[in-house]
Scaffold this motif. Structure first.
Motif, PDB file in Angstrom:
ATOM      1  N   GLU A 134      -7.522  15.667   7.777  1.00 32.74           N
ATOM      2  CA  GLU A 134      -8.261  15.254   6.591  1.00 32.74           C
ATOM      3  C   GLU A 134      -8.714  13.806   6.692  1.00 32.74           C
ATOM      4  O   GLU A 134      -8.077  12.979   7.355  1.00 32.74           O
ATOM      5  CB  GLU A 134      -7.409  15.435   5.324  1.00 32.74           C
ATOM      6  CG  GLU A 134      -6.167  14.577   5.275  1.00 32.74           C
ATOM      7  CD  GLU A 134      -5.402  14.715   3.957  1.00 32.74           C
ATOM      8  OE1 GLU A 134      -5.819  15.515   3.093  1.00 32.74           O
ATOM      9  OE2 GLU A 134      -4.387  14.012   3.799  1.00 32.74           O
ATOM     10  N   PHE A 135      -9.787  13.507   6.001  1.00 31.13           N
ATOM     11  CA  PHE A 135     -10.344  12.169   5.955  1.00 31.13           C
ATOM     12  C   PHE A 135      -9.435  11.236   5.161  1.00 31.13           C
ATOM     13  O   PHE A 135      -8.880  11.639   4.129  1.00 31.13           O
ATOM     14  CB  PHE A 135     -11.728  12.222   5.309  1.00 31.13           C
ATOM     15  CG  PHE A 135     -12.337  10.893   5.005  1.00 31.13           C
ATOM     16  CD1 PHE A 135     -12.337  10.383   3.711  1.00 31.13           C
ATOM     17  CD2 PHE A 135     -12.916  10.142   6.006  1.00 31.13           C
ATOM     18  CE1 PHE A 135     -12.905   9.165   3.416  1.00 31.13           C
ATOM     19  CE2 PHE A 135     -13.489   8.914   5.726  1.00 31.13           C
ATOM     20  CZ  PHE A 135     -13.481   8.420   4.432  1.00 31.13           C
ATOM     21  N   VAL A 136      -9.313  10.006   5.631  1.00 31.47           N
ATOM     22  CA  VAL A 136      -8.540   8.988   4.926  1.00 31.47           C
ATOM     23  C   VAL A 136      -9.439   7.844   4.458  1.00 31.47           C
ATOM     24  O   VAL A 136      -9.492   7.517   3.275  1.00 31.47           O
ATOM     25  CB  VAL A 136      -7.420   8.433   5.819  1.00 31.47           C
ATOM     26  CG1 VAL A 136      -6.682   7.299   5.106  1.00 31.47           C
ATOM     27  CG2 VAL A 136      -6.447   9.538   6.219  1.00 31.47           C
ATOM     28  N   ALA A 137     -10.156   7.233   5.397  1.00 34.14           N
ATOM     29  CA  ALA A 137     -10.990   6.082   5.044  1.00 34.14           C
ATOM     30  C   ALA A 137     -11.999   5.837   6.155  1.00 34.14           C
ATOM     31  O   ALA A 137     -11.807   6.277   7.285  1.00 34.14           O
ATOM     32  CB  ALA A 137     -10.135   4.831   4.840  1.00 34.14           C
ATOM     33  N   ALA A 138     -13.085   5.135   5.817  1.00 29.62           N
ATOM     34  CA  ALA A 138     -14.089   4.787   6.810  1.00 29.62           C
ATOM     35  C   ALA A 138     -14.729   3.452   6.446  1.00 29.62           C
ATOM     36  O   ALA A 138     -14.741   3.059   5.279  1.00 29.62           O
ATOM     37  CB  ALA A 138     -15.155   5.873   6.915  1.00 29.62           C
ATOM     38  N   ILE A 139     -15.262   2.786   7.464  1.00 30.60           N
ATOM     39  CA  ILE A 139     -15.928   1.496   7.260  1.00 30.60           C
ATOM     40  C   ILE A 139     -17.099   1.370   8.224  1.00 30.60           C
ATOM     41  O   ILE A 139     -17.046   1.862   9.347  1.00 30.60           O
ATOM     42  CB  ILE A 139     -14.934   0.325   7.467  1.00 30.60           C
ATOM     43  CG1 ILE A 139     -15.578  -1.012   7.113  1.00 30.60           C
ATOM     44  CG2 ILE A 139     -14.408   0.312   8.894  1.00 30.60           C
ATOM     45  CD1 ILE A 139     -14.569  -2.150   7.038  1.00 30.60           C
ATOM     46  N   ASP A 163      -9.534  10.130  -2.239  1.00 29.44           N
ATOM     47  CA  ASP A 163      -8.911   9.855  -3.543  1.00 29.44           C
ATOM     48  C   ASP A 163      -7.406   9.689  -3.438  1.00 29.44           C
ATOM     49  O   ASP A 163      -6.801   8.909  -4.188  1.00 29.44           O
ATOM     50  CB  ASP A 163      -9.229  10.993  -4.518  1.00 29.44           C
ATOM     51  CG  ASP A 163     -10.695  10.994  -4.956  1.00 29.44           C
ATOM     52  OD1 ASP A 163     -11.149  12.043  -5.444  1.00 29.44           O
ATOM     53  OD2 ASP A 163     -11.364   9.950  -4.796  1.00 29.44           O
ATOM     54  N   SER A 164      -6.789  10.401  -2.504  1.00 27.12           N
ATOM     55  CA  SER A 164      -5.330  10.387  -2.385  1.00 27.12           C
ATOM     56  C   SER A 164      -4.782   9.038  -1.915  1.00 27.12           C
ATOM     57  O   SER A 164      -3.591   8.767  -2.078  1.00 27.12           O
ATOM     58  CB  SER A 164      -4.870  11.490  -1.434  1.00 27.12           C
ATOM     59  OG  SER A 164      -5.453  11.301  -0.145  1.00 27.12           O
ATOM     60  N   VAL A 165      -5.636   8.209  -1.314  1.00 26.11           N
ATOM     61  CA  VAL A 165      -5.150   6.923  -0.789  1.00 26.11           C
ATOM     62  C   VAL A 165      -5.803   5.726  -1.468  1.00 26.11           C
ATOM     63  O   VAL A 165      -5.414   4.577  -1.206  1.00 26.11           O
ATOM     64  CB  VAL A 165      -5.362   6.824   0.736  1.00 26.11           C
ATOM     65  CG1 VAL A 165      -4.731   8.008   1.439  1.00 26.11           C
ATOM     66  CG2 VAL A 165      -6.831   6.699   1.099  1.00 26.11           C
ATOM     67  N   LYS A 166      -6.790   5.994  -2.304  1.00 23.45           N
ATOM     68  CA  LYS A 166      -7.494   4.901  -2.981  1.00 23.45           C
ATOM     69  C   LYS A 166      -6.494   4.064  -3.762  1.00 23.45           C
ATOM     70  O   LYS A 166      -5.586   4.588  -4.407  1.00 23.45           O
ATOM     71  CB  LYS A 166      -8.549   5.492  -3.907  1.00 23.45           C
ATOM     72  CG  LYS A 166      -9.717   4.578  -4.196  1.00 23.45           C
ATOM     73  CD  LYS A 166     -10.818   5.334  -4.919  1.00 23.45           C
ATOM     74  CE  LYS A 166     -11.489   6.351  -4.043  1.00 23.45           C
ATOM     75  NZ  LYS A 166     -12.632   7.020  -4.694  1.00 23.45           N
ATOM     76  N   ASP A 167      -6.653   2.759  -3.711  1.00 23.84           N
ATOM     77  CA  ASP A 167      -5.776   1.790  -4.388  1.00 23.84           C
ATOM     78  C   ASP A 167      -4.447   1.574  -3.678  1.00 23.84           C
ATOM     79  O   ASP A 167      -3.656   0.733  -4.101  1.00 23.84           O
ATOM     80  CB  ASP A 167      -5.484   2.193  -5.842  1.00 23.84           C
ATOM     81  CG  ASP A 167      -6.746   2.282  -6.684  1.00 23.84           C
ATOM     82  OD1 ASP A 167      -6.793   3.151  -7.571  1.00 23.84           O
ATOM     83  OD2 ASP A 167      -7.680   1.493  -6.443  1.00 23.84           O
ATOM     84  N   ARG A 168      -4.190   2.331  -2.603  1.00 27.92           N
ATOM     85  CA  ARG A 168      -2.975   2.098  -1.810  1.00 27.92           C
ATOM     86  C   ARG A 168      -3.292   1.667  -0.390  1.00 27.92           C
ATOM     87  O   ARG A 168      -2.568   0.867   0.209  1.00 27.92           O
ATOM     88  CB  ARG A 168      -2.101   3.362  -1.767  1.00 27.92           C
ATOM     89  CG  ARG A 168      -1.600   3.823  -3.110  1.00 27.92           C
ATOM     90  CD  ARG A 168      -0.575   4.950  -2.968  1.00 27.92           C
ATOM     91  NE  ARG A 168      -1.142   6.130  -2.309  1.00 27.92           N
ATOM     92  CZ  ARG A 168      -0.657   6.668  -1.198  1.00 27.92           C
ATOM     93  NH1 ARG A 168       0.403   6.139  -0.603  1.00 27.92           N
ATOM     94  NH2 ARG A 168      -1.223   7.746  -0.686  1.00 27.92           N
ATOM     95  N   TYR A 200     -19.568   9.349   6.485  1.00 20.19           N
ATOM     96  CA  TYR A 200     -19.215  10.747   6.312  1.00 20.19           C
ATOM     97  C   TYR A 200     -17.702  10.947   6.288  1.00 20.19           C
ATOM     98  O   TYR A 200     -16.949  10.237   6.955  1.00 20.19           O
ATOM     99  CB  TYR A 200     -19.800  11.583   7.449  1.00 20.19           C
ATOM    100  CG  TYR A 200     -21.295  11.737   7.379  1.00 20.19           C
ATOM    101  CD1 TYR A 200     -22.103  11.241   8.395  1.00 20.19           C
ATOM    102  CD2 TYR A 200     -21.902  12.380   6.309  1.00 20.19           C
ATOM    103  CE1 TYR A 200     -23.484  11.377   8.350  1.00 20.19           C
ATOM    104  CE2 TYR A 200     -23.278  12.513   6.245  1.00 20.19           C
ATOM    105  CZ  TYR A 200     -24.059  12.012   7.270  1.00 20.19           C
ATOM    106  OH  TYR A 200     -25.422  12.140   7.213  1.00 20.19           O
ATOM    107  N   THR A 201     -17.281  11.946   5.534  1.00 22.14           N
ATOM    108  CA  THR A 201     -15.856  12.275   5.474  1.00 22.14           C
ATOM    109  C   THR A 201     -15.519  13.501   6.310  1.00 22.14           C
ATOM    110  O   THR A 201     -14.350  13.837   6.459  1.00 22.14           O
ATOM    111  CB  THR A 201     -15.437  12.521   4.020  1.00 22.14           C
ATOM    112  OG1 THR A 201     -16.154  13.647   3.504  1.00 22.14           O
ATOM    113  CG2 THR A 201     -15.721  11.314   3.150  1.00 22.14           C
TER     114      THR A 201
END
Length: 123
Positions: A46-51, A62-67, A104-105
């Motif tokens: 699953e996707f976590v983050a990208a830059i 959403d599951s990792v946003k703010d953490r 992209y996710t």
């Protein structure tokens, strides 16, 4: 051909902190999107983050946003700062890269992958 090497995985307690790094080599990096994905046992990746290395914009699950925070450390290195870790964050974390400007996710849109690093969060 872009080569990606992750580092920084390990084991922490619930609520702990870890920082993952991904270093790219072997190509031009300015137009790269670099992302983090994870795969827990028995689950799909699953996707976590990208830059974007060019623009600096970011995208998070959403599951990792703010953490979790993804950041560009240098021209060819990104990191993933993971705070307030939970047991459900336990997974193998993969660094990935693609050329372009869209964060992209979907994993199929990423062309280059690291070997993965294990993150274990115990309760």
């Amino acid at each position: 051909q872009v080569l990606l090497v992750e580092s920084g995985g390990g084991q922490v307690q619930d609520g702990g902190v870890l920082r993952l790094s991904c270093k790219a080599s072997g190509g031009l990096f300015t137009s790269l999107i670099m992302g983090w994905f994870r795969q827990a046992p028995g689950k799909e990746r699953e996707f976590v983050a990208a830059i974007s290395l060019l623009y600096g914009n970011t995208n998070y699950a959403d599951s990792v946003k703010d953490r979790f925070t993804i950041s560009k450390d240098s021209a060819n290195t990104v990191s993933l700062q993971m705070n307030s870790l939970k047991p459900e964050d336990t997974a193998v974390y993969y660094c990935a890269a693609r050329r372009g400007s869209t964060l992209y996710t979907n994993e199929v849109t990423y062309d280059y992958w690291g070997q993965g690093t294990q993150v274990t969060v115990s309760s």
